[in-house]
Design a protein around this motif. Structure first.
Motif, PDB file in Angstrom:
ATOM      1  N   ALA A  56      54.115  40.442  30.812  1.00 30.10           N
ATOM      2  CA  ALA A  56      53.709  39.264  30.141  1.00 30.10           C
ATOM      3  C   ALA A  56      53.000  38.352  31.050  1.00 30.10           C
ATOM      4  O   ALA A  56      51.767  37.660  30.626  1.00 30.10           O
ATOM      5  N   THR A  57      53.591  38.129  32.113  1.00 29.56           N
ATOM      6  CA  THR A  57      53.005  37.138  33.129  1.00 29.56           C
ATOM      7  C   THR A  57      51.689  37.704  33.737  1.00 29.56           C
ATOM      8  O   THR A  57      50.610  37.200  34.018  1.00 29.56           O
ATOM      9  N   ALA A  58      51.788  39.029  34.090  1.00 32.77           N
ATOM     10  CA  ALA A  58      50.413  39.673  34.508  1.00 32.77           C
ATOM     11  C   ALA A  58      49.556  39.735  33.322  1.00 32.77           C
ATOM     12  O   ALA A  58      48.264  39.361  33.740  1.00 32.77           O
ATOM     13  N   LYS A  59      49.755  39.964  32.204  1.00 32.10           N
ATOM     14  CA  LYS A  59      48.752  40.054  31.028  1.00 32.10           C
ATOM     15  C   LYS A  59      48.260  38.527  30.744  1.00 32.10           C
ATOM     16  O   LYS A  59      46.883  38.321  30.754  1.00 32.10           O
ATOM     17  N   ALA A  60      49.160  37.335  30.879  1.00 32.62           N
ATOM     18  CA  ALA A  60      48.631  36.102  30.751  1.00 32.62           C
ATOM     19  C   ALA A  60      47.727  35.745  31.858  1.00 32.62           C
ATOM     20  O   ALA A  60      46.739  35.032  31.767  1.00 32.62           O
ATOM     21  N   GLY A  61      48.052  36.240  33.159  1.00 36.94           N
ATOM     22  CA  GLY A  61      47.046  36.017  34.068  1.00 36.94           C
ATOM     23  C   GLY A  61      45.595  36.580  33.926  1.00 36.94           C
ATOM     24  O   GLY A  61      44.551  36.041  34.202  1.00 36.94           O
ATOM     25  N   GLU A  62      45.797  37.943  33.410  1.00 30.99           N
ATOM     26  CA  GLU A  62      44.312  38.510  33.083  1.00 30.99           C
ATOM     27  C   GLU A  62      43.649  37.701  31.862  1.00 30.99           C
ATOM     28  O   GLU A  62      42.210  37.529  31.952  1.00 30.99           O
ATOM     29  N   LEU A  63      44.229  37.351  30.926  1.00 31.12           N
ATOM     30  CA  LEU A  63      43.822  36.358  29.903  1.00 31.12           C
ATOM     31  C   LEU A  63      43.317  35.114  30.438  1.00 31.12           C
ATOM     32  O   LEU A  63      42.179  34.800  29.780  1.00 31.12           O
ATOM     33  N   ARG A  64      43.995  34.413  31.263  1.00 31.88           N
ATOM     34  CA  ARG A  64      43.462  33.311  31.840  1.00 31.88           C
ATOM     35  C   ARG A  64      42.207  33.444  32.516  1.00 31.88           C
ATOM     36  O   ARG A  64      41.373  32.604  32.274  1.00 31.88           O
ATOM     37  N   THR A  65      42.188  34.619  33.437  1.00 33.73           N
ATOM     38  CA  THR A  65      40.924  34.736  34.032  1.00 33.73           C
ATOM     39  C   THR A  65      39.831  34.905  33.120  1.00 33.73           C
ATOM     40  O   THR A  65      38.741  34.502  33.246  1.00 33.73           O
TER      41      THR A  65
END
Length: 148
Positions: A56-65
């Protein structure tokens, strides 16, 4: 006495037999530990939760980018008068929020203000978790919306 397994030679001396017994005990201990680990539901759940949190943290980072990229592209495509209007509106919103904060500080009872300060500090301390949860919620909302 039982016959030894066909793939293992029989011991020719007592020392060799002791060695085989020790080796068998070690294998048995490892097998028992492996089986105990498989039945430890709490530990397996914690491992899975950590794995999901990491994903989830990795996905959130992708979404944030992606969101930052989209924001920059949208800002770049806006005409200058719209950018100026948006900057003025943002300034007015910040000013009104500050005014509301002052009214809140003057009018709210002390216990309520203390709880509010604690809640705000908790949110600041867990900002990445809150952003991750918000990102996951948006992704889920979009996914369910597309299914309809």
């Amino acid at each position: 006495m039982t016959q030894p397994p066909h793939d293992e030679p029989t011991a020719s001396s007592p020392d060799e037999l002791r060695e085989q017994v020790e080796h068998t005990r070690e294998e048995l201990g490892q097998t028992v530990e492996a089986m105990a680990a498989k039945t430890d539901v709490k530990a397996r759940a914690q491992e899975k939760a950590a794995e999901v949190k990491q994903q989830a943290t990795a996905k959130a980072g992708e979404l944030r980018t992606k969101a930052a990229d989209l924001t920059h592209r949208a800002q770049d495509s806006l005409p200058d008068p719209v950018k100026e209007w948006a900057a003025q509106a943002a300034g007015q919103i910040r000013e009104r929020a500050a005014q509301a904060g002052h009214v809140w500080e003057e009018k709210a009872p002390e216990p309520v203000r203390n709880k509010t300060v604690q809640g705000a500090q908790l949110a600041r301390d867990n900002r990445s978790l809150l952003l991750t949860a918000a990102g996951v919620a948006v992704v889920l909302w979009l996914a369910f919306r597309r299914k309809r």
